[in-house]
Write a protein that holds these residues in place. Structure first.
Motif, PDB file in Angstrom:
ATOM      1  N   PHE A   1       0.832  -1.198   0.000  1.00 17.50           N
ATOM      2  CA  PHE A   1       0.000   0.000   0.000  1.00 17.50           C
ATOM      3  C   PHE A   1       0.874   1.258   0.000  1.00 17.50           C
ATOM      4  O   PHE A   1       0.666   2.176  -0.795  1.00 17.50           O
ATOM      5  N   ASN A   2       1.877   1.282   0.870  1.00 22.06           N
ATOM      6  CA  ASN A   2       2.765   2.448   0.940  1.00 22.06           C
ATOM      7  C   ASN A   2       3.600   2.602  -0.325  1.00 22.06           C
ATOM      8  O   ASN A   2       3.832   3.723  -0.788  1.00 22.06           O
ATOM      9  N   ALA A   3       4.027   1.485  -0.912  1.00 24.49           N
ATOM     10  CA  ALA A   3       4.780   1.545  -2.174  1.00 24.49           C
ATOM     11  C   ALA A   3       3.890   2.081  -3.289  1.00 24.49           C
ATOM     12  O   ALA A   3       4.341   2.870  -4.130  1.00 24.49           O
ATOM     13  N   LEU A   4       2.615   1.682  -3.303  1.00 28.96           N
ATOM     14  CA  LEU A   4       1.684   2.177  -4.313  1.00 28.96           C
ATOM     15  C   LEU A   4       1.456   3.676  -4.147  1.00 28.96           C
ATOM     16  O   LEU A   4       1.468   4.422  -5.127  1.00 28.96           O
ATOM     17  N   LYS A   5       1.280   4.142  -2.921  1.00 27.11           N
ATOM     18  CA  LYS A   5       1.132   5.586  -2.684  1.00 27.11           C
ATOM     19  C   LYS A   5       2.353   6.333  -3.223  1.00 27.11           C
ATOM     20  O   LYS A   5       2.204   7.376  -3.863  1.00 27.11           O
ATOM     21  N   GLN A   6       3.530   5.787  -3.007  1.00 25.75           N
ATOM     22  CA  GLN A   6       4.757   6.427  -3.489  1.00 25.75           C
ATOM     23  C   GLN A   6       4.785   6.490  -5.010  1.00 25.75           C
ATOM     24  O   GLN A   6       5.149   7.513  -5.590  1.00 25.75           O
ATOM     25  N   ARG A   7       4.374   5.400  -5.689  1.00 25.07           N
ATOM     26  CA  ARG A   7       4.352   5.396  -7.156  1.00 25.07           C
ATOM     27  C   ARG A   7       3.351   6.415  -7.687  1.00 25.07           C
ATOM     28  O   ARG A   7       3.617   7.107  -8.668  1.00 25.07           O
ATOM     29  N   ILE A   8       2.207   6.515  -7.050  1.00 23.41           N
ATOM     30  CA  ILE A   8       1.177   7.484  -7.461  1.00 23.41           C
ATOM     31  C   ILE A   8       1.706   8.902  -7.314  1.00 23.41           C
ATOM     32  O   ILE A   8       1.585   9.727  -8.226  1.00 23.41           O
ATOM     33  N   GLU A   9       2.309   9.188  -6.183  1.00 19.80           N
ATOM     34  CA  GLU A   9       2.840  10.529  -5.937  1.00 19.80           C
ATOM     35  C   GLU A   9       4.018  10.835  -6.857  1.00 19.80           C
ATOM     36  O   GLU A   9       4.132  11.945  -7.384  1.00 19.80           O
ATOM     37  N   SER A  10       4.877   9.841  -7.106  1.00 15.79           N
ATOM     38  CA  SER A  10       6.023  10.030  -8.013  1.00 15.79           C
ATOM     39  C   SER A  10       5.568  10.289  -9.441  1.00 15.79           C
ATOM     40  O   SER A  10       6.240  10.985 -10.196  1.00 15.79           O
ATOM     41  N   ALA A  11       4.429   9.704  -9.820  1.00 17.54           N
ATOM     42  CA  ALA A  11       3.889   9.907 -11.166  1.00 17.54           C
ATOM     43  C   ALA A  11       3.195  11.258 -11.286  1.00 17.54           C
ATOM     44  O   ALA A  11       2.743  11.632 -12.367  1.00 17.54           O
ATOM     45  N   GLY A  12       3.086  11.992 -10.182  1.00 19.30           N
ATOM     46  CA  GLY A  12       2.441  13.303 -10.209  1.00 19.30           C
ATOM     47  C   GLY A  12       0.931  13.237 -10.282  1.00 19.30           C
ATOM     48  O   GLY A  12       0.284  14.225 -10.634  1.00 19.30           O
ATOM     49  N   LEU A  13       0.349  12.084  -9.946  1.00 20.64           N
ATOM     50  CA  LEU A  13      -1.103  11.939  -9.977  1.00 20.64           C
ATOM     51  C   LEU A  13      -1.706  12.511  -8.696  1.00 20.64           C
ATOM     52  O   LEU A  13      -1.092  12.490  -7.643  1.00 20.64           O
ATOM     53  N   GLU A  14      -2.929  12.988  -8.816  1.00 21.51           N
ATOM     54  CA  GLU A  14      -3.633  13.508  -7.648  1.00 21.51           C
ATOM     55  C   GLU A  14      -4.649  12.484  -7.181  1.00 21.51           C
ATOM     56  O   GLU A  14      -5.247  11.766  -7.975  1.00 21.51           O
ATOM     57  N   TYR A  15      -4.821  12.430  -5.882  1.00 20.65           N
ATOM     58  CA  TYR A  15      -5.837  11.563  -5.303  1.00 20.65           C
ATOM     59  C   TYR A  15      -7.213  12.180  -5.539  1.00 20.65           C
ATOM     60  O   TYR A  15      -7.372  13.394  -5.446  1.00 20.65           O
ATOM     61  N   LEU A  16      -8.173  11.342  -5.816  1.00 18.71           N
ATOM     62  CA  LEU A  16      -9.560  11.794  -5.839  1.00 18.71           C
ATOM     63  C   LEU A  16      -9.974  12.078  -4.393  1.00 18.71           C
ATOM     64  O   LEU A  16     -10.578  13.102  -4.093  1.00 18.71           O
ATOM     65  N   ASP A  17      -9.661  11.153  -3.495  1.00 16.17           N
ATOM     66  CA  ASP A  17      -9.830  11.319  -2.051  1.00 16.17           C
ATOM     67  C   ASP A  17      -8.515  10.883  -1.410  1.00 16.17           C
ATOM     68  O   ASP A  17      -8.096   9.729  -1.568  1.00 16.17           O
ATOM     69  N   LYS A  18      -7.872  11.806  -0.714  1.00 13.33           N
ATOM     70  CA  LYS A  18      -6.547  11.559  -0.130  1.00 13.33           C
ATOM     71  C   LYS A  18      -6.571  10.418   0.882  1.00 13.33           C
ATOM     72  O   LYS A  18      -7.629  10.095   1.435  1.00 13.33           O
ATOM     73  N   PRO A  19      -5.398   9.822   1.132  1.00 11.04           N
ATOM     74  CA  PRO A  19      -5.316   8.747   2.122  1.00 11.04           C
ATOM     75  C   PRO A  19      -5.960   9.154   3.447  1.00 11.04           C
ATOM     76  O   PRO A  19      -5.783  10.275   3.918  1.00 11.04           O
ATOM     77  N   TYR A  20      -6.722   8.222   3.989  1.00 14.56           N
ATOM     78  CA  TYR A  20      -7.511   8.480   5.183  1.00 14.56           C
ATOM     79  C   TYR A  20      -7.533   7.212   6.028  1.00 14.56           C
ATOM     80  O   TYR A  20      -7.744   6.113   5.499  1.00 14.56           O
ATOM     81  N   ARG A  21      -7.295   7.338   7.314  1.00 16.41           N
ATOM     82  CA  ARG A  21      -7.372   6.205   8.226  1.00 16.41           C
ATOM     83  C   ARG A  21      -8.759   6.208   8.861  1.00 16.41           C
ATOM     84  O   ARG A  21      -9.197   7.209   9.393  1.00 16.41           O
ATOM     85  N   ARG A  22      -9.446   5.062   8.767  1.00 17.67           N
ATOM     86  CA  ARG A  22     -10.797   4.958   9.315  1.00 17.67           C
ATOM     87  C   ARG A  22     -10.886   3.835  10.341  1.00 17.67           C
ATOM     88  O   ARG A  22     -10.050   2.956  10.370  1.00 17.67           O
ATOM     89  N   PHE A  23     -11.912   3.900  11.143  1.00 18.13           N
ATOM     90  CA  PHE A  23     -12.182   2.910  12.189  1.00 18.13           C
ATOM     91  C   PHE A  23     -10.999   2.755  13.151  1.00 18.13           C
ATOM     92  O   PHE A  23     -10.666   1.650  13.579  1.00 18.13           O
ATOM     93  N   ILE A  24     -10.346   3.864  13.481  1.00 19.42           N
ATOM     94  CA  ILE A  24      -9.154   3.839  14.340  1.00 19.42           C
ATOM     95  C   ILE A  24      -9.500   3.194  15.686  1.00 19.42           C
ATOM     96  O   ILE A  24     -10.478   3.549  16.334  1.00 19.42           O
ATOM     97  N   GLY A  25      -8.648   2.235  16.073  1.00 16.83           N
ATOM     98  CA  GLY A  25      -8.837   1.531  17.330  1.00 16.83           C
ATOM     99  C   GLY A  25      -9.825   0.380  17.264  1.00 16.83           C
ATOM    100  O   GLY A  25      -9.969  -0.383  18.218  1.00 16.83           O
ATOM    101  N   ASP A  26     -10.506   0.214  16.143  1.00 13.50           N
ATOM    102  CA  ASP A  26     -11.481  -0.849  15.930  1.00 13.50           C
ATOM    103  C   ASP A  26     -10.781  -2.012  15.226  1.00 13.50           C
ATOM    104  O   ASP A  26      -9.740  -1.835  14.598  1.00 13.50           O
ATOM    105  N   GLU A  27     -11.359  -3.201  15.300  1.00 14.92           N
ATOM    106  CA  GLU A  27     -10.747  -4.344  14.609  1.00 14.92           C
ATOM    107  C   GLU A  27     -10.743  -4.170  13.085  1.00 14.92           C
ATOM    108  O   GLU A  27      -9.981  -4.821  12.388  1.00 14.92           O
TER     109      GLU A  27
END
Length: 139
Positions: free
Chosen positions: A82-108
């Motif tokens: 996942f982190n390697a993919l984010k790096q490739r996307i950012e290196s390619a100069g692409l923009e996120y439609l919805d930026k990385p977001y952490r959800r359900f923090i502390g939940d299973e």
């Protein structure tokens, strides 16, 4: 390849789509018919990109993290992938439609997710889960 998902989508220009899926996302190609369609190995699933002029319409649906684009498809990745993919996307100069977001923090079901669009406007949700084994856990 039993139990693999097959999804066919309008992809616009196949050469542009192939560059996005292979060079940016890191997928490999499979079978194809010149100028008509190409199969992409989408992390073990068969994604068929069809040459097209049309684009699928999208709408936004409210969920905990805001209004997400529907329809969309994607894949669950390990945290390293996942982190390697984010790096490739950012290196390619692409923009996120919805930026990385952490959800359900502390939940299973805690996860990090982001949305991107392919060159033809198809929406992809990519995610990594802290505990992937609970994805289909029965309650």
């Amino acid at each position: 390849m039993s139990n693999c998902l097959h999804l066919a989508i309008p992809a616009g220009d196949l050469n542009i789509a192939k560059t996005f899926y292979c060079d940016v996302l890191g997928c490999k190609t499979g079978n194809s018919e010149q100028g008509r369609w190409i199969d992409i190995d989408f992390w073990g699933n068969e994604l068929t990109l069809h040459q097209s002029v049309e684009r699928l319409p999208t709408v936004r649906h409210d969920v905990d993290m805001g209004a997400v684009a529907v329809p969309h498809f994607g894949i669950h990745l390990s945290e390293n992938e996942f982190n390697a993919l984010k790096q490739r996307i950012e290196s390619a100069g692409l923009e996120y439609l919805d930026k990385p977001y952490r959800r359900f923090i502390g939940d299973e079901f805690e996860q990090e997710t982001f949305f991107i669009e392919d060159p033809n406007g198809n929406v992809l949700e990519m995610k990594t889960m802290v505990n992937p084994e609970v994805l289909f856990k029965k309650s």
